[in-house]
Design a protein around this motif. Structure first.
Motif, mmCIF file in Angstrom:
data_model
loop_
_atom_site.group_PDB
_atom_site.id
_atom_site.type_symbol
_atom_site.label_atom_id
_atom_site.label_comp_id
_atom_site.label_asym_id
_atom_site.label_seq_id
_atom_site.Cartn_x
_atom_site.Cartn_y
_atom_site.Cartn_z
ATOM 1 N N ILE A 241 -2.953 1.142 -3.558
ATOM 2 C CA ILE A 241 -4.303 1.071 -4.111
ATOM 3 C C ILE A 241 -4.352 2.059 -5.271
ATOM 4 O O ILE A 241 -4.116 3.257 -5.087
ATOM 5 N N VAL A 291 -3.555 -3.258 -5.307
ATOM 6 C CA VAL A 291 -5.010 -3.411 -5.308
ATOM 7 C C VAL A 291 -5.592 -2.413 -6.294
ATOM 8 O O VAL A 291 -5.166 -1.251 -6.337
ATOM 9 N N LEU A 311 -4.299 -7.947 -6.095
ATOM 10 C CA LEU A 311 -5.708 -8.108 -5.737
ATOM 11 C C LEU A 311 -6.541 -7.282 -6.717
ATOM 12 O O LEU A 311 -6.532 -6.056 -6.662
ATOM 13 N N SER A 395 -10.327 -10.957 1.829
ATOM 14 C CA SER A 395 -9.360 -10.811 0.735
ATOM 15 C C SER A 395 -8.085 -10.143 1.233
ATOM 16 O O SER A 395 -6.973 -10.506 0.823
#
Length: 404
Positions: A241, A291, A311, A395
């Motif tokens: 992330i 992400v 994502l 998701s």
């Protein structure tokens, strides 16, 4: 390179060898210009840099070319491109190489990570890959520190020394082929039907090229259907992330991390890389899922293995088209599995600033119509997000499904 005793004719005259050959310079596209000088091409550096094609078939003509992928930007420097019929009308060669050359500029928006790739590295691959390393780069506005950051990429593009073209006073370098300018028709990707790559290269080829340049080991992400290691637990897919520290921060990042771990991922949170760039590319290649909220950091998707999941969290404010143009479509062209999560008004920090009845919340389309300034200032510049993890969970599950 060597001093040239017979430089009145620098190479074979290929100009207009075929009927209806295209002009030397194509300035018809609004984003960038491209010139191709084939034959006796002479590049003279210095503050008033010129590239001259000597050809008896070429009518005398002159162009002012900004050799950058966005020619409309302020502050760019022009190179004069000329065609002349007689060798006496051109500067005499001082050095000569039997390889092509490319004249490019590193000004413009160079330094922004996304623009580094969109405006320079991808267009450079499009223009130079066909030469398989046998090309010399003549660079206007050379930025040595920037080239050093991407030295592995430049080392794969060209096996020859880069020439600081603006400061190359007194030299006249002669080549059988010189390309002036570079660009790509779409943002952060390659369209082989539009971009003249000389080899039908695609964005998949570009990411393979990067993996080779940085010796990245992974071509494919983890496959969850793989047999479990003997006596051990099945490995969890690795997710990174990307953390932003200015605008578009994830305000409840620990909750998002916990939700991703509960879904089955091994999560790493990363901000600005502290390791060397080479080490960072290897780290990025180790992840199966990336992400992040829309922003330049998502450019790191180029180092993910083919088939990995990307994502993108799209901030509130009808930014989906921008997000898809900048990252969604390129990600698919790279062979990544792309997922888009659009932030709802209730998840945006702008709700607390303006309230639900303000046009900024109630009518984003009107804000777009009011001009880019408001979009950039508020939706991109002054918005953070607080992800509803229940809304976000599907998701995460889709990301897992893509790795089956």
């Amino acid at each position: 390179m060597f001093a040239c005793d017979r430089c009145s004719g620098g190479g074979t005259d290929d100009y207009n060898n075929v009927a209806n050959a295209k002009p030397i310079c194509d300035t018809s596209f609004g984003k960038y210009d491209i010139c191709e000088l084939a034959g006796d091409a002479r590049a003279q550096g210095g503050p008033g840099a010129t590239v001259t094609l000597v050809s008896p078939r070429a009518p005398p003509k002159e162009w002012q070319i900004k050799p950058y992928s966005r020619k409309y930007l302020d502050g760019l420097k022009a190179v004069t491109v000329r065609s002349v019929p007689n060798p006496g009308d051109a500067p005499q060669c001082t050095t000569q190489l039997n390889i092509p050359a490319m004249v490019i500029e590193l000004g413009g928006l160079t330094g922004n990570y996304w623009h580094d790739f969109t405006d320079v590295l991808v267009p450079l691959f499009i223009g130079a890959r066909r030469f398989n390393g046998e090309v010399q780069l003549l660079v206007v506005n050379l930025l040595p520190f920037w080239v050093d950051r991407y030295k592995r990429i430049f080392g794969q593009i060209s096996r020859h020394d880069i020439v600081d073209f603006e400061n190359d006073d007194g030299a006249v370098r002669c080549y059988p082929h010189v390309v002036v300018g570079y660009g790509s028709r779409k943002e952060f990707t390659i369209d082989p039907s539009l971009d003249e790559t000389g080899g039908d290269y695609t964005m998949l080829d570009f990411t393979r090229f990067l993996r080779h340049a940085y010796s990245l080991p992974r071509d494919r992400p983890i496959k969850l259907g793989d047999v479990r290691p003997p006596g051990g637990r099945r490995r969890r897919p690795r997710m990174i992330i990307l953390e932003r520290t200015n605008s578009r921060k994830i305000l409840n990042l620990p909750e998002v991390v916990a939700a991703a771990e509960a879904a089955g991922f091994k999560v790493t949170v990363a901000g600005r890389p502290k390791a060397s760039y080479d080490e960072f590319t290897r780290e990025m290649n180790s992840f199966d899922v990336m992400v992040g909220v829309h922003g330049a950091g998502l450019t790191n998707c180029v180092y993910l293995p083919t088939g990995a999941v990307f994502l993108q969290i799209v901030p509130y404010g009808r930014l989906e088209e921008i997000a898809r143009t900048d990252f969604g479509d390129p990600a698919r062209d790279m062979g990544l599995r792309y997922i888009e999560y659009s932030v709802a008004a209730e998840e945006s920090s702008l709700m607390g600033v303006f309230g639900k009845e303000h046009p900024m919340i109630k009518d984003p389309a009107a804000i777009h119509l009011s001009g880019w300034g408001n979009v950039a200032e508020w939706y991109l510049g002054k918005q953070d997000v607080r992800i509803n993890v229940e809304r976000f969970r599907p998701s995460l599950l889709r990301a897992l499904e893509h790795l089956q």
